[in-house]
Design a protein around this motif. Structure first.
Motif, PDB file in Angstrom:
ATOM      1  N   GLY A   1       0.825  -1.205   0.000  1.00 52.34           N
ATOM      2  CA  GLY A   1       0.000   0.000   0.000  1.00 52.34           C
ATOM      3  C   GLY A   1       0.856   1.250   0.000  1.00 52.34           C
ATOM      4  O   GLY A   1       1.873   1.320  -0.702  1.00 52.34           O
ATOM      5  N   ALA A   2       0.427   2.236   0.780  1.00 57.30           N
ATOM      6  CA  ALA A   2       1.183   3.489   0.921  1.00 57.30           C
ATOM      7  C   ALA A   2       1.538   3.634   2.397  1.00 57.30           C
ATOM      8  O   ALA A   2       0.659   3.531   3.255  1.00 57.30           O
ATOM      9  CB  ALA A   2       0.344   4.671   0.458  1.00 57.30           C
ATOM     10  N   GLN A   3       2.811   3.849   2.684  1.00 59.27           N
ATOM     11  CA  GLN A   3       3.262   3.954   4.074  1.00 59.27           C
ATOM     12  C   GLN A   3       4.257   5.090   4.205  1.00 59.27           C
ATOM     13  O   GLN A   3       5.156   5.233   3.363  1.00 59.27           O
ATOM     14  CB  GLN A   3       3.993   2.656   4.522  1.00 59.27           C
ATOM     15  CG  GLN A   3       3.251   1.364   4.290  1.00 59.27           C
ATOM     16  CD  GLN A   3       2.108   1.133   5.262  1.00 59.27           C
ATOM     17  OE1 GLN A   3       2.110   1.668   6.377  1.00 59.27           O
ATOM     18  NE2 GLN A   3       1.115   0.363   4.855  1.00 59.27           N
ATOM     19  N   TRP A   4       4.128   5.865   5.294  1.00 60.79           N
ATOM     20  CA  TRP A   4       5.222   6.730   5.711  1.00 60.79           C
ATOM     21  C   TRP A   4       6.209   5.853   6.464  1.00 60.79           C
ATOM     22  O   TRP A   4       5.805   5.110   7.359  1.00 60.79           O
ATOM     23  CB  TRP A   4       4.728   7.835   6.646  1.00 60.79           C
ATOM     24  CG  TRP A   4       4.099   8.990   5.924  1.00 60.79           C
ATOM     25  CD1 TRP A   4       2.777   9.298   5.883  1.00 60.79           C
ATOM     26  CD2 TRP A   4       4.788  10.000   5.183  1.00 60.79           C
ATOM     27  NE1 TRP A   4       2.590  10.432   5.136  1.00 60.79           N
ATOM     28  CE2 TRP A   4       3.813  10.886   4.708  1.00 60.79           C
ATOM     29  CE3 TRP A   4       6.128  10.229   4.867  1.00 60.79           C
ATOM     30  CZ2 TRP A   4       4.127  11.987   3.927  1.00 60.79           C
ATOM     31  CZ3 TRP A   4       6.451  11.336   4.091  1.00 60.79           C
ATOM     32  CH2 TRP A   4       5.458  12.212   3.627  1.00 60.79           C
ATOM     33  N   ALA A   5       7.468   5.917   6.093  1.00 64.81           N
ATOM     34  CA  ALA A   5       8.492   5.147   6.792  1.00 64.81           C
ATOM     35  C   ALA A   5       9.480   6.106   7.428  1.00 64.81           C
ATOM     36  O   ALA A   5       9.933   7.058   6.792  1.00 64.81           O
ATOM     37  CB  ALA A   5       9.211   4.222   5.811  1.00 64.81           C
ATOM     38  N   THR A   6       9.792   5.860   8.703  1.00 61.43           N
ATOM     39  CA  THR A   6      10.795   6.653   9.420  1.00 61.43           C
ATOM     40  C   THR A   6      11.816   5.687  10.017  1.00 61.43           C
ATOM     41  O   THR A   6      11.862   4.519   9.624  1.00 61.43           O
ATOM     42  CB  THR A   6      10.122   7.537  10.503  1.00 61.43           C
ATOM     43  OG1 THR A   6       9.294   6.696  11.307  1.00 61.43           O
ATOM     44  CG2 THR A   6       9.287   8.643   9.884  1.00 61.43           C
ATOM     45  N   GLY A   7      12.629   6.184  10.967  1.00 62.07           N
ATOM     46  CA  GLY A   7      13.744   5.379  11.455  1.00 62.07           C
ATOM     47  C   GLY A   7      14.724   5.197  10.309  1.00 62.07           C
ATOM     48  O   GLY A   7      14.999   6.128   9.557  1.00 62.07           O
ATOM     49  N   ARG A   8      15.243   3.970  10.127  1.00 63.79           N
ATOM     50  CA  ARG A   8      16.095   3.742   8.943  1.00 63.79           C
ATOM     51  C   ARG A   8      15.241   3.276   7.771  1.00 63.79           C
ATOM     52  O   ARG A   8      15.750   2.861   6.731  1.00 63.79           O
ATOM     53  CB  ARG A   8      17.222   2.756   9.258  1.00 63.79           C
ATOM     54  CG  ARG A   8      16.751   1.378   9.656  1.00 63.79           C
ATOM     55  CD  ARG A   8      17.911   0.468  10.059  1.00 63.79           C
ATOM     56  NE  ARG A   8      17.411  -0.725  10.715  1.00 63.79           N
ATOM     57  CZ  ARG A   8      17.149  -1.879  10.084  1.00 63.79           C
ATOM     58  NH1 ARG A   8      17.375  -2.003   8.799  1.00 63.79           N
ATOM     59  NH2 ARG A   8      16.677  -2.893  10.743  1.00 63.79           N
ATOM     60  N   GLY A   9      13.911   3.342   7.936  1.00 62.13           N
ATOM     61  CA  GLY A   9      12.976   2.952   6.880  1.00 62.13           C
ATOM     62  C   GLY A   9      12.042   1.848   7.336  1.00 62.13           C
ATOM     63  O   GLY A   9      11.120   1.466   6.619  1.00 62.13           O
TER      64      GLY A   9
END
Ligand code: C5P
Length: 287
Positions: free
Chosen positions: A145-153
């Motif tokens: 789907g569509a995801q915001w990824a943070t951290g190292r991804g």
């Protein structure tokens, strides 16, 4: 082969519509804020079957060097028991070292297919934890789907994203993700996040896209500048580097526009791999 002896899962590519990169962390990874979407269209096909000994077959990258091998190790560690030997066969369509996550997607598909074949029922959360041990963007492919990824991804949050069509163009030569991030460290820091919300139309999306790794990628491969210019000259406006490269993505408002663009790119750059893909749109469910 009778039913139950193998499981096949499609492994789609991704595009990072926005990829904001911060200064390198003490562990060597870079903090990211990125909007990733899993594309519909061409995909690798990953088949997992029981075997006498572990095997990973994939054109170009066989055996333990393939991330699918690490995926089986991570699955075993997460399951907490030794698992029967499995053969993973990857029908490769997606270009390697292109920044569209082909290897990571194959690894995630391996985790899901092996979980299903062996009846482990680990569930999404445990599969994502196993995926994070394989690579930063492997958990994304468990969710899709569509995801915001943070951290190292690897830290994911469902995102809103409008439907769009796109063309992905992969030059024959790939780029190493680690090399692109190292080049990023040697360049001036990108501008801060302008925090503009995700546009809700494909036309708005194309101008909102941003990739902080573009200056690093083109510093490693100066032929990318000419490819970028050629894509924009035939109507890709703008052309966006995919992840850490070397492929580029052009967003189009509808399928006809994308098909026309793909034709013009194929004529302008014969011999390059041109993929037509799309995204059906996603609405994040409130928590
Ligand atoms: O996590 P993965 O194994 O895919 O990362 C490959 C390489 O890319 C890392 O070793 C690191 O050099 C770089 N990387 C990074 N920051 C990230 C993700 C990857 O520096 N957020």
């Amino acid at each position: 082969m009778s039913a139950g002896e193998s499981v096949t899962v499609d492994a789609p590519p991704k595009v990072n519509l926005r990829l904001l990169v911060g200064p390198v962390r003490p562990d060597g990874y870079h903090p990211l804020t990125t909007l990733m979407v899993a594309l519909h269209g061409p995909a690798d096909r990953v088949t997992v079957a029981r075997a006498d000994e572990r095997r990973v077959t994939c054109p170009g990258i066989e055996g333990p060097a393939n991330l699918a091998w690490a995926a089986l190790d991570a699955l075993e560690a997460e399951a907490g028991e030794s698992l029967p030997p499995l053969a993973v066969d990857i029908g490769k369509v997606l270009p390697a070292q292109a920044g569209i996550g082909g290897g990571s997607s194959d690894a995630a598909a391996t985790l899901m297919a092996a979980d299903r074949l062996l009846g482990l029922h680990l569930g999404a959360e445990r599969l994502e934890r196993a995926a994070a041990a394989v690579g930063s963007d492997v958990p994304f492919f468990i969710r899709g789907g569509a995801q915001w990824a943070t951290g190292r991804g690897e830290v994911l949050r469902p995102a809103d994203a409008p439907p769009f069509e796109c063309v992905i163009v992969a030059p024959g030569s790939g780029l190493s993700t680690a090399a692109v991030y190292a080049a990023f460290d040697a360049l001036p820091a990108p501008p801060p996040d302008d925090a503009v919300p995700v546009p809700q139309s494909a036309a708005g999306l194309a101008n909102w896209c941003r990739n902080d790794l573009w200056p690093a990628a083109r510093s490693l491969d100066d032929s990318l500048e000419a490819l970028h210019a050629d894509l924009e000259a035939v109507g890709a406006a703008p052309a966006l580097l995919c992840g850490s490269g070397s492929a580029m993505c052009a967003i189009a408002p509808d399928a006809d526009a994308a098909d026309g663009l793909a034709d013009r790119i194929t004529r302008a750059r014969p011999g390059m791999q041109v993929l037509r893909a799309g995204f059906p749109g996603a609405t994040a469910q409130p928590a």
